[in-house]
Write a protein that holds these residues in place. Structure first.
Motif, PDB file in Angstrom:
ATOM      1  N   SER A 169       2.088  12.453  -9.481  1.00 36.27           N
ATOM      2  CA  SER A 169       1.474  13.789  -9.367  1.00 36.27           C
ATOM      3  C   SER A 169       2.531  14.880  -9.458  1.00 36.27           C
ATOM      4  O   SER A 169       2.303  15.935 -10.043  1.00 36.27           O
ATOM      5  CB  SER A 169       0.670  13.901  -8.073  1.00 36.27           C
ATOM      6  N   ALA A 216       1.817   7.248  -6.601  1.00 38.90           N
ATOM      7  CA  ALA A 216       0.854   8.318  -6.860  1.00 38.90           C
ATOM      8  C   ALA A 216       1.489   9.677  -6.590  1.00 38.90           C
ATOM      9  O   ALA A 216       1.267  10.635  -7.343  1.00 38.90           O
ATOM     10  CB  ALA A 216      -0.381   8.113  -6.003  1.00 38.90           C
ATOM     11  N   ALA A 217       2.325   9.759  -5.564  1.00 41.51           N
ATOM     12  CA  ALA A 217       2.981  11.027  -5.234  1.00 41.51           C
ATOM     13  C   ALA A 217       3.992  11.399  -6.323  1.00 41.51           C
ATOM     14  O   ALA A 217       4.048  12.545  -6.781  1.00 41.51           O
ATOM     15  CB  ALA A 217       3.664  10.915  -3.879  1.00 41.51           C
ATOM     16  N   MET A 260       0.817  -1.181   0.000  1.00 39.01           N
ATOM     17  CA  MET A 260       0.000   0.000   0.000  1.00 39.01           C
ATOM     18  C   MET A 260       0.868   1.255   0.000  1.00 39.01           C
ATOM     19  O   MET A 260       0.499   2.247  -0.626  1.00 39.01           O
ATOM     20  CB  MET A 260      -0.884  -0.077   1.239  1.00 39.01           C
ATOM     21  N   LYS A 261       2.006   1.184   0.705  1.00 35.24           N
ATOM     22  CA  LYS A 261       2.907   2.322   0.728  1.00 35.24           C
ATOM     23  C   LYS A 261       3.451   2.594  -0.681  1.00 35.24           C
ATOM     24  O   LYS A 261       3.665   3.746  -1.045  1.00 35.24           O
ATOM     25  CB  LYS A 261       4.062   2.064   1.694  1.00 35.24           C
ATOM     26  N   ASN A 262       3.666   1.529  -1.420  1.00 34.37           N
ATOM     27  CA  ASN A 262       4.173   1.673  -2.788  1.00 34.37           C
ATOM     28  C   ASN A 262       3.174   2.399  -3.679  1.00 34.37           C
ATOM     29  O   ASN A 262       3.564   3.202  -4.536  1.00 34.37           O
ATOM     30  CB  ASN A 262       4.490   0.305  -3.396  1.00 34.37           C
ATOM     31  N   VAL A 263       1.894   2.142  -3.473  1.00 38.81           N
ATOM     32  CA  VAL A 263       0.875   2.779  -4.282  1.00 38.81           C
ATOM     33  C   VAL A 263       0.840   4.273  -3.988  1.00 38.81           C
ATOM     34  O   VAL A 263       0.753   5.096  -4.910  1.00 38.81           O
ATOM     35  CB  VAL A 263      -0.503   2.119  -4.025  1.00 38.81           C
ATOM     36  N   PHE A 264       0.936   4.623  -2.705  1.00 41.25           N
ATOM     37  CA  PHE A 264       0.955   6.045  -2.352  1.00 41.25           C
ATOM     38  C   PHE A 264       2.219   6.734  -2.881  1.00 41.25           C
ATOM     39  O   PHE A 264       2.169   7.859  -3.362  1.00 41.25           O
ATOM     40  CB  PHE A 264       0.855   6.219  -0.822  1.00 41.25           C
ATOM     41  N   PHE A 265       3.342   6.019  -2.799  1.00 39.86           N
ATOM     42  CA  PHE A 265       4.591   6.588  -3.285  1.00 39.86           C
ATOM     43  C   PHE A 265       4.529   6.820  -4.790  1.00 39.86           C
ATOM     44  O   PHE A 265       4.925   7.871  -5.285  1.00 39.86           O
ATOM     45  CB  PHE A 265       5.758   5.647  -2.932  1.00 39.86           C
TER      46      PHE A 265
END
Length: 115
Positions: free
Chosen positions: A12, A8-9, A1-6
């Motif tokens: 962006s 996405a960041a 899940m951390k990878n997905v946020f990373f």
């Protein structure tokens, strides 16, 4: 899940940083000056090489000069061999004449002494 946020960041940040760039203006009104001649030269125009000049250029090349020297060397060698063969043939003919004369004299002497 951390990878997905990373991801996405990062994604962006890339989108926002690329969108802030101003497009580069290209002026199409400028005339590009060519530094070299692009005019085709045919056989009838000024600057075309005539057949005679092209022949002189080929004749002055080192490869052509070497081939002339080689041809001259071969011709001299053939002439020398021909002269040697002529000398040998003359010697053989002289020897044959001498042998025939000796045989003829021997027959004459034999004919004189036998009767």
């Amino acid at each position: 899940m951390k990878n997905v946020f990373f991801l996405a960041a990062v994604f962006s940040i890339l989108i926002t940083s690329c969108s802030k760039r101003e497009p580069v203006r290209v002026e199409t009104d400028q005339v590009t000056k060519v530094d070299y001649d692009t005019t085709a030269i045919d056989s009838f125009s000024n600057g075309a090489i005539s057949v005679d000049i092209a022949r002189k250029i080929r004749m002055s090349s080192q490869k052509y000069q070497d081939s002339l020297k080689e041809a001259l060397r071969i011709q001299n060698e053939e002439q020398r061999i021909k002269q040697e063969l002529e000398k040998e043939n003359k010697k053989k003919q002289e020897e044959e004449k001498q042998n025939k004369e000796k045989e003829g004299k021997a027959k004459e002497e034999a004919g004189k002494t036998s009767p």
